[in-house]
Design an enzyme around this catalytic site. Structure first.
Site, PDB file in Angstrom:
ATOM      1  CE  LYS A  10      -3.931  -2.181   2.343  1.00  0.00           C
ATOM      2  NZ  LYS A  10      -4.976  -1.989   3.391  1.00  0.00           N
ATOM      3  CE1 TYR A  50      -9.333  -3.129   0.327  1.00  0.00           C
ATOM      4  CE2 TYR A  50      -8.456  -1.183  -0.746  1.00  0.00           C
ATOM      5  CZ  TYR A  50      -8.268  -2.325   0.014  1.00  0.00           C
ATOM      6  OH  TYR A  50      -7.005  -2.653   0.460  1.00  0.00           O
ATOM      7  CG  PHE A  58     -13.074   2.082   7.037  1.00  0.00           C
ATOM      8  CD1 PHE A  58     -12.652   1.394   5.924  1.00  0.00           C
ATOM      9  CD2 PHE A  58     -13.675   1.366   8.073  1.00  0.00           C
ATOM     10  CE1 PHE A  58     -12.809   0.026   5.806  1.00  0.00           C
ATOM     11  CE2 PHE A  58     -13.843  -0.019   7.963  1.00  0.00           C
ATOM     12  CZ  PHE A  58     -13.407  -0.688   6.829  1.00  0.00           C
ATOM     13  NE  ARG A  86      -6.764 -13.531   5.975  1.00  0.00           N
ATOM     14  CZ  ARG A  86      -7.260 -12.321   5.727  1.00  0.00           C
ATOM     15  NH1 ARG A  86      -7.014 -11.705   4.585  1.00  0.00           N
ATOM     16  NH2 ARG A  86      -8.010 -11.709   6.625  1.00  0.00           N
ATOM     17  CB  THR A  92      -6.891  -5.691   9.930  1.00  0.00           C
ATOM     18  OG1 THR A  92      -7.314  -6.845   9.198  1.00  0.00           O
ATOM     19  CG2 THR A  92      -7.260  -4.438   9.153  1.00  0.00           C
ATOM     20  NE  ARG A 103      -2.163  -5.637   7.371  1.00  0.00           N
ATOM     21  CZ  ARG A 103      -3.173  -6.394   6.960  1.00  0.00           C
ATOM     22  NH1 ARG A 103      -3.564  -7.428   7.689  1.00  0.00           N
ATOM     23  NH2 ARG A 103      -3.796  -6.110   5.836  1.00  0.00           N
ATOM     24  CG  ASN A 113      -3.631  -2.196   6.838  1.00  0.00           C
ATOM     25  OD1 ASN A 113      -3.554  -1.796   5.689  1.00  0.00           O
ATOM     26  ND2 ASN A 113      -4.537  -3.067   7.240  1.00  0.00           N
ATOM     27  CG  HIS A 116      -5.646  -6.230   0.209  1.00  0.00           C
ATOM     28  ND1 HIS A 116      -6.790  -6.290   0.948  1.00  0.00           N
ATOM     29  CD2 HIS A 116      -5.823  -7.094  -0.840  1.00  0.00           C
ATOM     30  CE1 HIS A 116      -7.641  -7.130   0.364  1.00  0.00           C
ATOM     31  NE2 HIS A 116      -7.078  -7.634  -0.717  1.00  0.00           N
ATOM     32  CD  GLU A 127      -9.024  -9.355  -3.143  1.00  0.00           C
ATOM     33  OE1 GLU A 127      -9.880  -8.999  -2.316  1.00  0.00           O
ATOM     34  OE2 GLU A 127      -7.852  -9.652  -2.822  1.00  0.00           O
TER      35      GLU A 127
HETATM   36  P1  CMP Z   1      -7.423  -4.551   3.872  1.00  0.00           P
HETATM   37  O1  CMP Z   1      -6.990  -5.916   4.262  1.00  0.00           O
HETATM   38  O2  CMP Z   1      -6.811  -3.958   2.671  1.00  0.00           O
HETATM   39  O3  CMP Z   1      -9.008  -4.557   3.666  1.00  0.00           O
HETATM   40  C1  CMP Z   1      -9.815  -3.436   3.921  1.00  0.00           C
HETATM   41  C2  CMP Z   1      -9.072  -2.292   4.504  1.00  0.00           C
HETATM   42  O4  CMP Z   1      -9.856  -1.315   5.145  1.00  0.00           O
HETATM   43  C3  CMP Z   1      -8.166  -2.788   5.609  1.00  0.00           C
HETATM   44  O5  CMP Z   1      -7.121  -3.568   5.088  1.00  0.00           O
HETATM   45  C4  CMP Z   1      -7.768  -1.495   6.271  1.00  0.00           C
HETATM   46  O6  CMP Z   1      -6.698  -0.853   5.630  1.00  0.00           O
HETATM   47  C5  CMP Z   1      -9.028  -0.670   6.087  1.00  0.00           C
HETATM   48  N1  CMP Z   1      -9.710  -0.573   7.371  1.00  0.00           N
HETATM   49  C6  CMP Z   1     -10.255  -1.565   8.065  1.00  0.00           C
HETATM   50  N2  CMP Z   1     -10.780  -1.089   9.220  1.00  0.00           N
HETATM   51  C7  CMP Z   1     -10.559   0.240   9.219  1.00  0.00           C
HETATM   52  C8  CMP Z   1     -10.862   1.291  10.123  1.00  0.00           C
HETATM   53  N3  CMP Z   1     -11.507   1.059  11.261  1.00  0.00           N
HETATM   54  N4  CMP Z   1     -10.479   2.521   9.787  1.00  0.00           N
HETATM   55  C9  CMP Z   1      -9.838   2.780   8.626  1.00  0.00           C
HETATM   56  N5  CMP Z   1      -9.525   1.815   7.726  1.00  0.00           N
HETATM   57  C10 CMP Z   1      -9.878   0.574   8.029  1.00  0.00           C
END
Ligand code: CMP
Length: 139
Positions: A10, A50, A58, A86, A92, A103, A113, A116, A127
């Site tokens: 990212k 997404y 968010f 994972r 996450t 992470r 983070n 993905h 995907e």
């Molecule tokens: P990802 O695995 O890419 O899938 C969805 C993304 O949404 C997740 O990683 C985070 O980067 C983002 N995400 C999930 N929860 C939150 C949150 N509470 N606030 C902001 N971003 C979020």
């Protein structure tokens, strides 16, 4: 079984020059990078990727963030690649991520983070097809 999964490095990570360090974590875990490209997404393209999160509070922030700097999209292949990726990524929210995971070491927040990874075989197939044509996948 040998699987393929879609991984994204990212904007927070590409910006900090962490692509190589993150790729080393994947390769050290036995994941093979069988396709990879660095691209700049538009907010609309990020929103399409997404789409499943469209109703989340968010979502707007997530789309803008993913379009803020280039990302590296990649296909990782290996035995149990979806779960293994994972595991290497960690939770996450970096605050919950196990020591040594990507992470835990690199992520800045739950939103920014660093990586993905697909969460299941069906989403992995979708995907991968979102970013790569069959011709680009060289096992
Ligand atoms: P990802 O695995 O890419 O899938 C969805 C993304 O949404 C997740 O990683 C985070 O980067 C983002 N995400 C999930 N929860 C939150 C949150 N509470 N606030 C902001 N971003 C979020």
């Amino acid at each position: 079984a040998v699987e393929r999964t879609l991984s994204i490095i990212k904007p927070d990570a590409t910006k900090r020059n962490l692509t190589g360090k993150i790729n080393a974590k994947f390769e050290d875990a036995g994941l093979r990078i069988v396709a990879q490209k660095r691209i700049q997404l538009t907010p609309a393209q990020a929103g399409k990727f997404y789409e499943v999160h469209a109703e989340r509070p968010f979502y707007g922030e997530l789309c803008d963030f993913m379009a803020s700097e280039p990302v590296v999209v990649q296909v990782l292949e290996g035995e149990g690649a979806i779960a293994k990726n994972r595991e290497v990524m960690g939770a996450t929210n970096p605050a919950d991520a196990a020591p040594g995971t990507i992470r835990a070491e690199f992520a800045e927040s739950v939103g920014e983070n660093s990586v993905h990874g697909s969460d299941a075989p069906e989403t992995a197939a979708q995907e991968i097809a979102f970013f790569f044509s069959g011709l680009e996948l060289v096992g």
